[in-house]
Design an enzyme around this catalytic site. Structure first.
Site, PDB file in Angstrom:
ATOM      1  NE  ARG A 242     -25.597  45.738 105.365  1.00 33.55           N
ATOM      2  CZ  ARG A 242     -24.913  46.176 104.308  1.00 33.55           C
ATOM      3  NH1 ARG A 242     -25.518  46.893 103.384  1.00 33.55           N
ATOM      4  NH2 ARG A 242     -23.639  45.901 104.161  1.00 33.55           N
ATOM      5  CG  ASP A 244     -25.009  50.091 101.636  1.00 30.68           C
ATOM      6  OD1 ASP A 244     -24.387  49.018 101.674  1.00 30.68           O
ATOM      7  OD2 ASP A 244     -24.728  51.023 100.864  1.00 30.68           O
ATOM      8  CB  VAL A 246     -23.770  54.222 108.567  1.00 30.15           C
ATOM      9  CG1 VAL A 246     -25.045  53.395 108.474  1.00 30.15           C
ATOM     10  CG2 VAL A 246     -22.744  53.522 109.443  1.00 30.15           C
ATOM     11  CG  HIS A 247     -18.310  53.951 105.950  1.00 25.01           C
ATOM     12  ND1 HIS A 247     -18.759  52.655 106.109  1.00 25.01           N
ATOM     13  CD2 HIS A 247     -17.912  54.039 104.650  1.00 25.01           C
ATOM     14  CE1 HIS A 247     -18.628  51.996 104.979  1.00 25.01           C
ATOM     15  NE2 HIS A 247     -18.108  52.815 104.076  1.00 25.01           N
ATOM     16  CD  GLU A 281     -21.341  47.986 104.255  1.00 23.81           C
ATOM     17  OE1 GLU A 281     -20.437  47.427 103.627  1.00 23.81           O
ATOM     18  OE2 GLU A 281     -22.259  48.621 103.711  1.00 23.81           O
ATOM     19  CG  ASP A 307     -11.386  45.376 111.999  1.00 25.98           C
ATOM     20  OD1 ASP A 307     -11.544  45.836 110.854  1.00 25.98           O
ATOM     21  OD2 ASP A 307     -10.829  46.014 112.912  1.00 25.98           O
ATOM     22  CG  PHE A 308     -14.822  37.910 113.110  1.00 27.27           C
ATOM     23  CD1 PHE A 308     -14.119  37.145 114.017  1.00 27.27           C
ATOM     24  CD2 PHE A 308     -15.771  37.289 112.307  1.00 27.27           C
ATOM     25  CE1 PHE A 308     -14.348  35.774 114.123  1.00 27.27           C
ATOM     26  CE2 PHE A 308     -16.018  35.929 112.406  1.00 27.27           C
ATOM     27  CZ  PHE A 308     -15.294  35.172 113.321  1.00 27.27           C
ATOM     28  CG  HIS A 309     -14.839  38.937 106.233  1.00 27.63           C
ATOM     29  ND1 HIS A 309     -13.942  39.543 105.357  1.00 27.63           N
ATOM     30  CD2 HIS A 309     -15.386  37.902 105.526  1.00 27.63           C
ATOM     31  CE1 HIS A 309     -13.958  38.918 104.211  1.00 27.63           C
ATOM     32  NE2 HIS A 309     -14.828  37.924 104.273  1.00 27.63           N
ATOM     33  CG  ASP A 379     -20.216  44.598 100.285  1.00 28.40           C
ATOM     34  OD1 ASP A 379     -20.485  44.940  99.121  1.00 28.40           O
ATOM     35  OD2 ASP A 379     -20.575  45.247 101.280  1.00 28.40           O
ATOM     36  CD  GLN A 380     -15.552  41.540 102.511  1.00 30.32           C
ATOM     37  OE1 GLN A 380     -14.557  41.388 101.794  1.00 30.32           O
ATOM     38  NE2 GLN A 380     -15.799  42.685 103.131  1.00 30.32           N
TER      39      GLN A 380
END
Length: 586
Positions: A242, A244, A246-247, A281, A307-309, A379-380
């Site tokens: 996974r 982390d 990447v943006h 991510e 967005d779904f979350h 995170d959330q």
């Protein structure tokens, strides 16, 4: 054994091995590289010194027995005897489970976590997604301030402990994915700048100078990160990574680092003869992240879908602060959009960003399993002021509805540890910095941040207080008590249905149909011959589903949180408050 280090600006380099200094020679075929041959065995301590300076750990250290500031240790990967002959497991049909080694159990070790993996196998999980395990200061932390990107945190159990964990998981049929952080390194114990231009002032990130992916010297930096990623997959037999945030990778080169990583991972997969997955991510809402390379994309295998979350979270909680503002006006409409087209922001205006954001997904060409859907993540939860989970404020019925939407929806589902029984333990931000100044900066910074959003600073948990980590450990007595036991059974039932009903793992987003009423707070999905309905309201809902396949009735109930009858000939479903149902057409 060959010891080597990249230090392009050094005039002299030396190896310190078992307390003895040895001069290193320049590699004539690789500019900037220094080498030395020396006899060494597993566990021998060593480090490098440049131009007569202090001894530093190896940037490619496989083990840091005394933490990030100590000397490195030789690791002989061939000394471990693997017990499980593992063929691998790909992402299609997967159910992920995000797990933090340090709080999954009170002991906080690989071995203690491995002893609990039977719980996940029985639940129906297919992939365990480990949060970062690279060395970081102290004993306890989230892992996102790690250094020594090739090594394993010693308090967790070091390299051998990780291998035992993976071996145990594979023996139970569980794949293992590891969270890796390429966008920054922890401020404490990070000695890479002493060796070379691993960072560049060309770009700046929230953590300071960017990791050097495109400035002078970046070829070697990219090779360093690629080698680390492939080493995890090869030496520890991991099934995926996974990636982390990447943006936050600043990379202007024509061939991006992520494309290189994608190609190298696919090549290693072919070499090993087992599937390997890269899960990003990313907050870019850019379908090119998971579009295959041959079609002009980056070629990662999946990406988290925040967005779904966000739509689901606002629908469940009514929260509208910060970035939730974009989703809170009509959250069920937002959910309907995401489950049919992946992104909410697909070129739409984002009030949080003050600009348009995202790009549409071509649902005819992009498989649904390339998007990971979830109700909660580290995170959330952990980035909330008090680290409170959904279970702290929602009824068991609403938690059941969240589970239904995640586990019967089109995306690859992911749970956060303890979610499957509605854990009431918080998951808070905690650190164990050994530098007093850094510890105080983290403590005051977090309290100031939430104080600016209306929280009393004294109410924000102290990240450095051991009690903050202790509160965040799962309470394994909860699953045996109500209402946790019933919720756990519900998760198990939904996962079993997902595995047995092909319509629930259908990768075609274009076939998903929805109906919703934001005012009445209900949402219904149609997936092939299955229909899923949730009522988030405190009042009963009447949901017009239409007739079944033969129009004479509404099918049969496969699973329901509360007793409910299938729709009659009128196609109306009468759903109790805060409940959900999965129906099959006759």
């Amino acid at each position: 054994m060959l010891f080597e280090v990249w230090a392009p600006d050094a005039d002299v380099a030396a190896l310190r091995l078992s307390g003895e200094l040895r001069t290193m020679e320049r590699d004539p075929d690789r500019p900037g590289w220094w080498t030395a041959d020396a006899e060494a065995a597993d566990g021998d301590r060593y480090g490098f010194t440049l131009d007569g300076g202090p001894v530093r750990p190896d940037p490619r250290s496989r083990r840091q027995p005394d933490g990030p500031d100590g000397e490195s240790a030789v690791v002989g990967h061939d000394t471990y005897t693997w017990r499980t002959d593992w063929a691998g497991r790909g992402l299609p049909g997967a159910v992920l489970y995000e797990l933090h080694i340090g709080t999954y159990t009170a002991e906080g070790t690989f071995d203690a976590a491995a002893a609990r993996l039977g719980h996940l196998a029985e639940l129906g999980i297919t992939h365990v997604s480990l949060m970062p395990v690279c060395p970081f200061p102290g004993v306890h932390g989230w892992g996102y301030e790690g250094v020594s990107l090739w090594a394993v945190h010693e308090p967790y159990g070091g390299p051998e402990g990780l291998k035992r964990f993976v071996d145990t998981a594979h023996g139970l049929g569980l794949a293992v994915v590891l969270d890796v952080v390429h966008n920054h390194l922890g401020p404490s114990g990070n000695y890479l700048p002493a060796f070379g231009p691993y960072f560049t002032e060309t770009h700046h990130t929230p953590w300071g100078a960017a990791v050097n992916l495109d400035a002078p010297g970046s070829d070697e930096v990219r090779a360093f990160l690629l080698g680390s990623a492939l080493a995890w997959l090869r030496d520890y037999r991991l099934d995926g990574l996974r990636l982390d945030a990447v943006h936050a990778l600043a990379d202007t080169r024509a061939l991006t680092f992520l494309e290189e990583l994608s190609a190298a991972t696919d090549a290693l997969s072919a070499e090993l003869g087992r599937p390997l997955s890269l899960i990003a991510e990313s907050d870019l809402c850019d379908p090119r992240t998971t579009t295959p390379r041959e079609s002009g994309g980056i070629g990662l295998h999946a990406q988290w879908n925040d967005d779904f979350h966000h739509c689901l979270h606002t629908a469940l909680t009514g929260e509208a602060q910060g970035y939730y503002a974009d989703f809170a006006a009509a959250p069920l409409a937002g959910l309907a959009k995401t489950v049919t087209s992946a992104f909410f922001h697909d070129g739409t205006y984002s009030t949080f960003r003050g600009r348009t954001h995202g790009r549409p997904v071509d649902v005819a060409r992009s498989a649904a399993h390339r998007f990971v859907g979830y109700a909660q993540t580290h995170d959330q939860i952990g980035n909330r002021a008090l680290g409170d989970r959904l279970a702290a404020s929602l009824s068991p019925g609403l938690l059941a509805c969240a589970a239904a939407l995640v586990l019967t929806g089109p995306f690859t589902p992911m749970l956060f540890m303890g979610e499957e029984w509605g854990a009431r333990t918080p998951w808070q931000f905690f650190t164990d910095h050994t530098d007093p100044e850094l510890a105080e900066a983290v403590r005051t910074g977090r309290r100031r941040e939430f104080g600016e959003h209306g929280w009393a600073e004294e109410d924000i948990p102290d990240p450095q207080d051991p009690a903050t980590r202790e509160r965040s450990c799962l309470d394994w007595s909860e699953p045996q008590r109500e209402p946790h036991a019933r919720l756990h059974a519900w998760y198990r039932e939904l996962i079993a249905l997902r595995r047995s009903l092909p319509d629930l793992s259908d990768p075609d987003l274009a076939t998903v149909r929805t109906a919703y009423d934001d005012e009445a707070r209900w949402l219904a999905l149609r997936r092939g011959d299955l229909r899923i309905a949730v009522n988030l309201d405190e009042k009963p809902a009447t949901i017009p589903l239409g007739g079944g396949r033969h129009r004479g009735g509404g099918g049969r109930v496969l699973a329901a949180w509360l007793p409910v009858d299938a729709p009659g000939a009128d196609g109306l479903l009468h759903l109790p408050p805060e409940s959900c149902v999965l129906l099959a057409d006759d």
